[in-house]
Design a protein around this motif. Structure first.
Motif, mmCIF file in Angstrom:
data_model
loop_
_atom_site.group_PDB
_atom_site.id
_atom_site.type_symbol
_atom_site.label_atom_id
_atom_site.label_comp_id
_atom_site.label_asym_id
_atom_site.label_seq_id
_atom_site.Cartn_x
_atom_site.Cartn_y
_atom_site.Cartn_z
ATOM 1 N N GLU A 142 -11.251 5.723 9.587
ATOM 2 C CA GLU A 142 -11.969 4.904 8.607
ATOM 3 C C GLU A 142 -11.859 5.491 7.206
ATOM 4 O OE1 GLU A 142 -15.904 4.738 10.095
ATOM 5 O OE2 GLU A 142 -15.412 3.429 11.814
ATOM 6 N N LEU A 143 -11.980 6.837 7.098
ATOM 7 C CA LEU A 143 -11.845 7.485 5.796
ATOM 8 C C LEU A 143 -10.455 7.263 5.230
ATOM 9 C CD1 LEU A 143 -12.960 9.334 3.591
ATOM 10 C CD2 LEU A 143 -12.249 11.301 4.966
ATOM 11 N N ARG A 148 -14.617 11.070 17.986
ATOM 12 C CA ARG A 148 -15.445 10.466 16.942
ATOM 13 C C ARG A 148 -14.917 10.844 15.558
ATOM 14 N NH1 ARG A 148 -19.799 12.804 18.048
ATOM 15 N NH2 ARG A 148 -20.471 11.345 19.685
ATOM 16 N N ALA A 149 -14.556 12.131 15.394
ATOM 17 C CA ALA A 149 -14.004 12.573 14.102
ATOM 18 C C ALA A 149 -12.704 11.850 13.799
ATOM 19 C CB ALA A 149 -13.786 14.083 14.124
ATOM 20 N N ALA A 150 -11.906 11.642 14.840
ATOM 21 C CA ALA A 150 -10.650 10.913 14.634
ATOM 22 C C ALA A 150 -10.923 9.498 14.148
ATOM 23 C CB ALA A 150 -9.845 10.896 15.936
ATOM 24 N N ARG A 195 -2.338 10.509 2.464
ATOM 25 C CA ARG A 195 -1.349 11.035 3.416
ATOM 26 C C ARG A 195 -1.935 12.196 4.205
ATOM 27 N NH1 ARG A 195 2.116 10.011 -1.019
ATOM 28 N NH2 ARG A 195 1.958 12.185 -1.715
ATOM 29 N N ASN A 196 -2.666 13.088 3.490
ATOM 30 C CA ASN A 196 -3.265 14.238 4.192
ATOM 31 C C ASN A 196 -4.282 13.792 5.234
ATOM 32 O OD1 ASN A 196 -1.729 15.948 2.620
ATOM 33 N ND2 ASN A 196 -3.348 16.338 1.134
ATOM 34 N N VAL A 197 -5.107 12.819 4.835
ATOM 35 C CA VAL A 197 -6.111 12.329 5.780
ATOM 36 C C VAL A 197 -5.437 11.663 6.969
ATOM 37 C CG1 VAL A 197 -7.970 10.664 6.091
ATOM 38 C CG2 VAL A 197 -7.937 12.127 4.080
ATOM 39 N N GLU A 198 -4.369 10.911 6.676
ATOM 40 C CA GLU A 198 -3.635 10.272 7.777
ATOM 41 C C GLU A 198 -3.060 11.326 8.721
ATOM 42 O OE1 GLU A 198 -0.054 6.981 8.452
ATOM 43 O OE2 GLU A 198 -0.603 7.662 6.437
#
Length: 540
Positions: free
Chosen positions: A291-292, A284-286, A477-480
Motif C-alpha cells: 500500500e505504501l 502484514r508488513a508486506a 523503487r526502494n519500497v517496491e
C-alpha cells in the motif's frame, strides 16, 4: 633328516605353541582314534601308506615343481606365497618333505600335532581356507596320476605273474593270448580274478592315501576353525568390553543429549510459534509496504504534476518580470509625455495671455470703432449732405460690426478663459498623474523585486521538486524492492516455520531414539541378555 622334522620348520614357528593348539582343538589319543575309525583308516591303511614312501620319494621333485607351478599361475595364491618368509625353492623343499612325511609317520598324536602346526602356519600367512583346502585338489591330480601308473603296472605285473604260474612250459606270449580269452573258461576266470585283485589292491592303496590326506585336511581345517573361534572370542570379548565402556562413556552424554533434545524440542516449538507470528507480521508488513508503494507512486505522480506546474509558474513569473519591465518602460514614456503636456500647458497659458492681450487690443479697437461709428452717424445727421444716408448706413454697419466684434471678442475671451481653466485643470491633472505614475512606478519596481524573488524561489522550488520527484521515484523503487524482499522474507519465514515444526518433530523422534539407544546400550552388558556361544558336540 627325518621328514617330520624338516617339514614346517620355517620362521613362523616361533609365533605358535603347537601343544597348546592341539589341546585347544581337543586332539588327544581318543579323538585321533575316533577320527581314524570314522573314516576307516586302520593299520592296513597305515601299512599301505608306508609302502607308498618309495613312490612319493621318487616323485617328490616332480610333484613339488608341478604343485608350485600351478599355484604361481594365480594372483591370489601367488600373493600368499609372496608373504611367506621362505622363497619358492625353500617352499618346494618343504613340499617334498611333506610328501615323504605322509608315508613315514606313525600316525599318532605327534604326527597329527605336526599337521596342526602346519595348518596354523598357513593360517598365519593369511592363506584363505578355500586356498588351503583347494590345494588338496591339486594334490589329488598329481598323486593319482602317479598312483594310476602304479596301479596299471601292478595289474600288468599280476597278469604276468599269473601267466608265468599258469603255464610255466608255454611261451609267455602264447600263455598271455590264451589268458585273454582264447583259452578255456577256467583260465579266463583265473585271469579276471587276478586282474580284479590287482586293481582292488591298487585302489586300496589310493583309498589309504586319500584317508590319510583327509585326516590331514581335517586337522588343518580345525586350526582354521580354532583361529576363527579365537577371533570370535576376542571379538566378543572386545565387544563386551566396548559395550561396558560405551555404556559407561555414553550414558552420561545420552542423558545430557536427552535433556538437550527435550529442551531443543521445547525451544523449537517456541521458535515455530514465534516464526509463525513473524510470518503473519511480515505478511502484514508486506501488505502495508505494498500500500505504501502505491501511495508513493501516487506521490511521485503528484510530484511530477507539481514539477510541471512549477515549470509553468516559473515561465509565468518570468513573463511577469518581463511584463513589469515593459510596464516600467511604458510608465517612463507616460511620465515623459506628462512632462511634455505640462510644458505644453505652460506654453498654452503663455499664448492665452498673448491672446488676452490681442483681445484687449481688439476690444479697444472695437470700442473705438463703435465710438467712431457713433460719431460718423452724428456727423452725417448734422451735415445734411446728400450722401448722409449712405454714411448713416455705413455708420450703422460699422456700429453693428463693432458690436458683433465685441460679442465675438467676448466669446473668444470666454473660450480663452475656458481654455485657460482647462489648461490649469490639465496641468493639475497632469501633476496628479505624474504623482500617481511616480507612485505606480515605485509599486511596479517593488512588484518587479517581488517577482524576481518569486522567480528565484520558483526556480529553486522547481529544482527541488526535480530532486523530490527523483527521490520519490527512487523511494518508490526502494519500497517496491523492500516489499518484494519482505514477501520473500515472509515466504522464508513460512518455510522456516515448517522446517522448525519438522525440527521439533525430529527432535521428539530423536528423544525417543535416544531412549531406545539408552535401553540398547544397557542391554549390551546385561548378563541375562548375553548371546550364547554355539556348542559343537562330537558324534560318537
Amino acid at each position: 633328516m627325518n621328514p617330520q622334522q624338516t617339514f614346517g620348520t620355517g620362521g613362523l614357528n616361533g609365533f605358535l605353541d603347537a601343544d597348546a593348539l592341539v589341546d585347544r582343538i581337543g586332539l588327544d589319543e581318543e579323538e585321533i582314534a575316533w577320527r581314524k575309525e570314522f573314516i576307516g583308516f586302520d593299520e592296513a591303511d597305515a601299512r599301505r601308506v608306508s609302502d607308498l614312501e618309495g613312490l612319493l620319494r621318487d616323485n617328490q621333485d616332480a610333484i613339488a615343481d608341478d604343485f608350485y607351478d600351478t599355484l604361481l599361475q594365480y594372483e591370489q595364491t601367488r600373493s600368499v606365497i609372496d608373504r611367506s618368509p621362505k622363497d619358492v625353492p625353500a617352499l618346494k623343499q618343504t613340499q617334498r618333505a611333506y610328501l615323504v612325511s605322509l608315508a613315514s609317520g606313525s600316525y599318532d598324536r605327534d604326527f597329527f600335532a605336526n599337521r596342526a602346526r602346519i595348518g596354523k602356519l598357513h593360517e598365519l600367512l593369511d592363506m584363505p581356507l578355500k586356498h588351503y583346502v583347494g590345494q588338496y585338489g591339486v594334490y589329488y591330480d598329481l598323486l593319482l596320476e602317479r598312483l594310476n601308473e602304479r596301479a596299471q603296472q601292478q595289474v600288468v605285473d599280476a597278469i604276468e605273474t599269473w601267466v608265468e604260474e599258469r603255464d610255466a612250459n608255454e611261451a609267455g606270449l602264447g600263455g598271455f593270448v590264451t589268458a585273454l580269452g582264447f583259452g578255456d573258461d577256467e583260465q579266463t576266470d583265473g585271469l579276471e580274478e587276478t586282474v580284479r585283485t590287482a586293481i582292488d589292491d591298487a585302489m586300496m592303496d589310493v583309498l589309504a592315501l586319500l584317508r590319510i590326506l583327509n585326516l590331514d585336511m581335517q586337522i588343518a581345517t580345525e586350526t582354521y576353525v580354532d583361529s576363527y573361534a579365537q577371533r570370535l572370542e576376542d571379538s566378543i570379548e572386545r565387544r563386551e568390553r566396548l559395550a561396558r565402556d560405551v555404556e559407561a562413556d555414553v550414558q552420561g552424554p545420552i542423558d545430557e543429549l536427552h535433556d538437550a533434545s527435550t529442551e531443543i524440542a521445547t525451544r523449537a516449538q517456541a521458535i515455530s510459534s514465534h516464526t509463525g507470528t513473524q510470518a503473519t507480521d511480515t505478511n502484514r508488513a508486506a501488505t502495508e509496504l505494498s500500500e505504501l508503494s502505491a501511495a508513493i507512486e501516487e506521490v511521485a505522480s503528484v510530484a511530477d504534476d507539481v514539477h510541471a506546474e512549477s515549470k509553468r509558474t516559473e515561465r509565468l513569473t518570468a513573463d511577469g518580470v518581463g511584463a513589469a519591465d515593459d510596464a516600467l518602460d511604458e510608465l517612463a514614456a507616460i511620465e515623459n509625455a506628462t512632462t511634455e503636456v505640462s510644458r505644453s500647458a505652460a506654453d498654452l497659458e503663455t499664448e492665452a495671455e498673448a491672446v488676452d492681450a490681442v483681445l484687449d487690443r481688439l476690444d479697444d479697437v472695437a470700442q473705438r470703432t463703435t465710438v467712431l461709428a457713433k460719431n460718423a452717424k452724428i456727423e452725417a445727421s448734422r451735415s445734411g449732405r446728400s450722401d448722409a444716408g449712405t454714411m448713416g448706413v455705413i455708420a450703422d454697419e460699422v456700429e453693428s460690426f463693432a458690436e458683433q466684434t465685441k460679442r465675438d471678442l467676448e466669446a473668444v475671451k470666454d473660450a480663452v478663459e475656458g481654455m485657460r481653466e482647462d489648461a490649469i485643470e490639465t496641468v493639475e491633472t497632469t501633476e496628479e498623474t505624474v504623482d500617481r505614475i511616480d507612485s505606480g512606478t515605485a509599486q511596479v519596481r517593488e512588484t518587479m523585486a517581488s517577482l524576481e524573488q518569486i522567480h528565484d524561489s520558483v526556480q529553486t522550488t522547481t529544482a527541488r521538486m526535480e530532486d523530490i520527484a527523483a527521490a520519490t521515484d527512487q523511494q518508490a523503487r526502494n519500497v517496491e524492492t523492500a516489499a518484494s524482499t519482505v514477501e520473500n522474507i515472509a515466504d522464508t519465514a513460512d518455510r522456516v516455520a515448517d522446517a522448525t515444526e519438522s525440527v521439533a518433530a525430529a527432535s521428539q523422534e530423536q528423544t525417543a531414539s535416544l531412549e531406545a539407544v539408552s535401553e540398547t546400550v544397557s542391554r549390551l552388558t546385561a548378563d541375562d541378555e548375553q548371546p550364547e556361544r554355539p556348542v559343537y558336540e562330537r558324534v560318537d
